[in-house]
Write a protein that holds these residues in place. Structure first.
Motif, PDB file in Angstrom:
ATOM      1  N   ALA A 300       0.830  -1.210   0.000  1.00 24.02           N
ATOM      2  CA  ALA A 300       0.000   0.000   0.000  1.00 24.02           C
ATOM      3  C   ALA A 300       0.864   1.260   0.000  1.00 24.02           C
ATOM      4  N   GLU A 301       2.001   1.226   0.691  1.00 29.10           N
ATOM      5  CA  GLU A 301       2.902   2.379   0.698  1.00 29.10           C
ATOM      6  C   GLU A 301       3.400   2.686  -0.707  1.00 29.10           C
ATOM      7  N   HIS A 302       3.692   1.639  -1.455  1.00 28.01           N
ATOM      8  CA  HIS A 302       4.111   1.836  -2.844  1.00 28.01           C
ATOM      9  C   HIS A 302       2.957   2.354  -3.702  1.00 28.01           C
ATOM     10  N   ASP A 303       1.773   1.790  -3.489  1.00 25.04           N
ATOM     11  CA  ASP A 303       0.655   2.037  -4.394  1.00 25.04           C
ATOM     12  C   ASP A 303       0.005   3.400  -4.217  1.00 25.04           C
ATOM     13  N   ARG A 304       0.077   3.942  -3.020  1.00 23.94           N
ATOM     14  CA  ARG A 304      -0.730   5.130  -2.746  1.00 23.94           C
ATOM     15  C   ARG A 304      -0.038   6.449  -3.108  1.00 23.94           C
ATOM     16  N   VAL A 305       1.274   6.415  -3.400  1.00 23.27           N
ATOM     17  CA  VAL A 305       1.990   7.661  -3.696  1.00 23.27           C
ATOM     18  C   VAL A 305       1.980   7.920  -5.206  1.00 23.27           C
ATOM     19  N   PRO A 306       1.996   9.183  -5.625  1.00 20.69           N
ATOM     20  CA  PRO A 306       1.875   9.503  -7.047  1.00 20.69           C
ATOM     21  C   PRO A 306       3.123   9.196  -7.864  1.00 20.69           C
ATOM     22  N   GLY A 307       4.290   9.140  -7.221  1.00 19.97           N
ATOM     23  CA  GLY A 307       5.523   8.897  -7.953  1.00 19.97           C
ATOM     24  C   GLY A 307       6.567   8.242  -7.074  1.00 19.97           C
ATOM     25  N   TYR A 308       7.586   7.690  -7.699  1.00 20.65           N
ATOM     26  CA  TYR A 308       8.602   6.933  -6.971  1.00 20.65           C
ATOM     27  C   TYR A 308       9.322   7.798  -5.944  1.00 20.65           C
ATOM     28  N   THR A 309       9.604   9.039  -6.305  1.00 22.82           N
ATOM     29  CA  THR A 309      10.358   9.905  -5.399  1.00 22.82           C
ATOM     30  C   THR A 309       9.566  10.264  -4.152  1.00 22.82           C
ATOM     31  N   ALA A 310       8.237  10.099  -4.199  1.00 22.10           N
ATOM     32  CA  ALA A 310       7.407  10.402  -3.032  1.00 22.10           C
ATOM     33  C   ALA A 310       7.296   9.227  -2.074  1.00 22.10           C
ATOM     34  N   THR A 311       7.891   8.082  -2.414  1.00 22.25           N
ATOM     35  CA  THR A 311       7.799   6.884  -1.574  1.00 22.25           C
ATOM     36  C   THR A 311       8.440   7.128  -0.213  1.00 22.25           C
ATOM     37  N   ASP A 312       7.748   6.728   0.845  1.00 21.84           N
ATOM     38  CA  ASP A 312       8.256   6.864   2.207  1.00 21.84           C
ATOM     39  C   ASP A 312       9.092   5.628   2.535  1.00 21.84           C
ATOM     40  N   TRP A 313      10.352   5.648   2.126  1.00 23.31           N
ATOM     41  CA  TRP A 313      11.189   4.470   2.295  1.00 23.31           C
ATOM     42  C   TRP A 313      11.508   4.175   3.755  1.00 23.31           C
ATOM     43  N   ARG A 314      11.520   5.177   4.590  1.00 24.70           N
ATOM     44  CA  ARG A 314      11.777   4.912   6.006  1.00 24.70           C
ATOM     45  C   ARG A 314      10.618   4.144   6.634  1.00 24.70           C
ATOM     46  N   GLU A 315       9.395   4.446   6.208  1.00 23.76           N
ATOM     47  CA  GLU A 315       8.239   3.694   6.706  1.00 23.76           C
ATOM     48  C   GLU A 315       8.283   2.260   6.179  1.00 23.76           C
ATOM     49  N   ILE A 316       8.655   2.106   4.917  1.00 23.71           N
ATOM     50  CA  ILE A 316       8.764   0.759   4.360  1.00 23.71           C
ATOM     51  C   ILE A 316       9.871  -0.016   5.058  1.00 23.71           C
ATOM     52  N   GLN A 317      10.974   0.662   5.362  1.00 29.45           N
ATOM     53  CA  GLN A 317      12.060   0.027   6.107  1.00 29.45           C
ATOM     54  C   GLN A 317      11.568  -0.431   7.481  1.00 29.45           C
ATOM     55  N   ARG A 318      10.774   0.406   8.140  1.00 29.27           N
ATOM     56  CA  ARG A 318      10.227   0.048   9.457  1.00 29.27           C
ATOM     57  C   ARG A 318       9.305  -1.167   9.364  1.00 29.27           C
ATOM     58  N   LEU A 319       8.452  -1.187   8.336  1.00 29.47           N
ATOM     59  CA  LEU A 319       7.516  -2.297   8.170  1.00 29.47           C
ATOM     60  C   LEU A 319       8.254  -3.601   7.877  1.00 29.47           C
ATOM     61  N   TYR A 320       9.294  -3.522   7.056  1.00 25.72           N
ATOM     62  CA  TYR A 320      10.088  -4.722   6.794  1.00 25.72           C
ATOM     63  C   TYR A 320      10.793  -5.197   8.062  1.00 25.72           C
ATOM     64  N   GLY A 321      11.232  -4.277   8.879  1.00 22.70           N
ATOM     65  CA  GLY A 321      11.849  -4.655  10.144  1.00 22.70           C
ATOM     66  C   GLY A 321      10.891  -5.450  11.023  1.00 22.70           C
ATOM     67  N   LEU A 322       9.632  -5.009  11.090  1.00 27.31           N
ATOM     68  CA  LEU A 322       8.613  -5.741  11.853  1.00 27.31           C
ATOM     69  C   LEU A 322       8.349  -7.105  11.229  1.00 27.31           C
ATOM     70  N   LEU A 323       8.303  -7.149   9.894  1.00 25.88           N
ATOM     71  CA  LEU A 323       8.047  -8.407   9.206  1.00 25.88           C
ATOM     72  C   LEU A 323       9.157  -9.414   9.479  1.00 25.88           C
ATOM     73  N   VAL A 324      10.403  -8.963   9.462  1.00 28.38           N
ATOM     74  CA  VAL A 324      11.531  -9.852   9.744  1.00 28.38           C
ATOM     75  C   VAL A 324      11.454 -10.374  11.174  1.00 28.38           C
ATOM     76  N   GLU A 325      10.929  -9.557  12.081  1.00 26.34           N
ATOM     77  CA  GLU A 325      10.819  -9.978  13.483  1.00 26.34           C
ATOM     78  C   GLU A 325       9.776 -11.069  13.668  1.00 26.34           C
ATOM     79  N   ILE A 326       8.592 -10.894  13.067  1.00 26.51           N
ATOM     80  CA  ILE A 326       7.497 -11.835  13.341  1.00 26.51           C
ATOM     81  C   ILE A 326       7.436 -12.995  12.351  1.00 26.51           C
ATOM     82  N   ALA A 327       7.982 -12.826  11.140  1.00 25.55           N
ATOM     83  CA  ALA A 327       7.947 -13.888  10.130  1.00 25.55           C
ATOM     84  C   ALA A 327       9.214 -13.835   9.298  1.00 25.55           C
ATOM     85  N   PRO A 328      10.358 -14.154   9.917  1.00 22.70           N
ATOM     86  CA  PRO A 328      11.630 -14.040   9.193  1.00 22.70           C
ATOM     87  C   PRO A 328      11.680 -14.975   7.992  1.00 22.70           C
TER      88      PRO A 328
END
Length: 424
Positions: A300-328
């Motif tokens: 959803a973070e990728h899909d909801r922004v109008p362009g690549y440069t607007a992507t919130d990569w720090r939020e995506i990094q945070r979400l991946y960090g949680l994913l690695v914790e609960i489902a490595p």
């Protein structure tokens, strides 16, 4: 004649799984049903190119498969020299109208839950479901499960035998049984979509039909359990991923990376529905996210922004960090590595990569990261490794070959510059 055979194959592909599901319910034997549907398929391949596809192909195939099942049962009786339970023949020879779509859907759901019975090991559940629900070959399933074709064939045989010997019921489980079964069902549907989104063999970048079948099954599961957060999250993930598919290849069939994709080609309706399903799923789980919710949130973070440069990569990094914790998993770790690099910290990304098991994608990512640091001579061997097992004529292979050629040119330029430094 080839076009006729293509039409037959397409019809059988669409209808085959539904017929198989109905026949398994009727005979209660996965192997018998598969054999009967296979013989009906061969009969269709022999007849339809000459007579044409019948007006009701599913009815034709269902009736033929029932007759083939009767023949198989009678052959087995003759070989054994004794009568089997006659209920199978009674059920198969009873004249009845073709099942309505809602009954067929129920049969498919029963088949999913049968494949995902707790008595079967998790890899076996996925293998059996990919075989029966999608018709994937043993070789294709072996690629998804990272095992051998022989091991996969043996696993499927043992699964069918266990279902028959243990008399595992062919039905949707009761509410009390769902918690033990639902995660496996969701894993199967997600694995099925993954098999279509990134095929392990062939010349296509994705398999539209397999992806569509996974989404259809996700819709069925969600309609059966609309109040359960996990099916909603799985369906959200599939829709949010599928929304980007039209832009993954250009008009020449070449891979287009996410940063260069035409977002006007993304499916806005799928994105809106995927986000709505994700929000509903999070509300029902009191915003305690599981692995599917986290993956859907990343999509959803990728899909909801109008362009690549607007992507919130720090939020995506945070979400991946949680994913690695609960489902490595290696996939989650690689996603975290890419997100870290996209925040601008390529050095940390390379350090994270060292902790991830190596794979063709691992080498491709490392090559890209080294290139970002201008280390083109080191990047080229990584692309060599990434290409070592890539399918021939696959768009992803062509993309990696283009990247390797680019890195080689830059490495040659750096080498010439080092040999002939500018003079003052």
């Amino acid at each position: 004649m080839d076009q006729r055979y293509d039409a037959v194959a397409e019809t059988i592909r669409i209808e085959g799984t539904r017929i198989l599901a109905t026949l398994i319910r009727t005979v209660g034997d996965v192997q018998l049903a598969e054999d009967a549907v296979q013989e009906a398929t061969l009969a269709a391949l022999g007849a339809w190119p000459v007579t044409g596809v019948p007006p009701e192909p599913r009815a034709w195939l269902t009736v033929t498969a029932r007759r083939k099942a009767i023949d198989i049962i009678r052959r087995e009786q003759a070989r054994a020299g004794k009568e089997r339970d006659g209920s199978e023949l009674i059920e198969l020879t009873t004249t009845k109208e073709l099942e309505a779509d809602d009954v067929v859907q129920d049969d498919l759901l029963r088949l999913i839950f049968t494949c995902c019975h707790p008595a079967l090991s998790p890899p076996t559940r996925v293998a059996l479901a990919l075989r029966t629900l999608c018709g994937l070959s043993s070789a294709q399933i072996a690629g998804v499960l990272l095992t051998t074709e022989i091991a996969t064939t043996k696993r499927l045989t043992r699964a069918r035998q266990k279902i028959a010997a243990a008399r595992i019921p062919y039905r949707v489980p009761t509410e009390a049984e769902l918690p033990d079964r639902l995660p496996a069902v969701c894993a199967v549907i997600h694995s099925l979509y993954t098999a279509g989104h990134a095929p392990v063999e062939g010349e296509a970048a994705y398999d539209v039909d397999v992806c569509a079948e996974a989404i259809r099954l996700g819709e069925l599961l969600h309609s059966l359990l609309p109040d359960q957060p996990m099916p909603s999250a799985v369906l959200a993930l599939l829709l949010l991923t599928e929304a980007r598919r039209p832009a993954r290849l250009d008009e020449h069939g070449e891979v287009v990376t996410l940063d260069l994709q035409d977002r006007g080609r993304w499916d806005a309706d799928l994105i809106a529905r995927g986000v709505a399903l994700l929000n509903d799923s999070l509300q029902r789980s009191n915003r305690q996210a599981d692995a599917y919710q986290l993956q859907a949130a990343i999509a959803a973070e990728h899909d909801r922004v109008p362009g690549y440069t607007a992507t919130d990569w720090r939020e995506i990094q945070r979400l991946y960090g949680l994913l690695v914790e609960i489902a490595p998993s290696p996939a989650a770790q690689l996603g975290q590595v890419v997100a870290t690099a996209e925040t601008g910290d390529v050095t940390s990304a390379l350090a994270q990569l060292d902790a991830v098991p190596r794979s063709p994608r691992w080498h491709a990512i490392r090559g890209e990261l080294l290139a970002r640091q201008g280390r083109y001579a080191e990047a080229v061997p990584e692309l060599d490794e990434a290409l070592a097992s890539a399918p021939a004529n696959h768009p992803e292979r062509a993309h990696r070959e283009r990247r390797r050629a680019l890195f080689r040119r830059h490495a040659a330029e750096q080498s010439r510059a080092a040999e002939h430094p500018p003079t003052s």
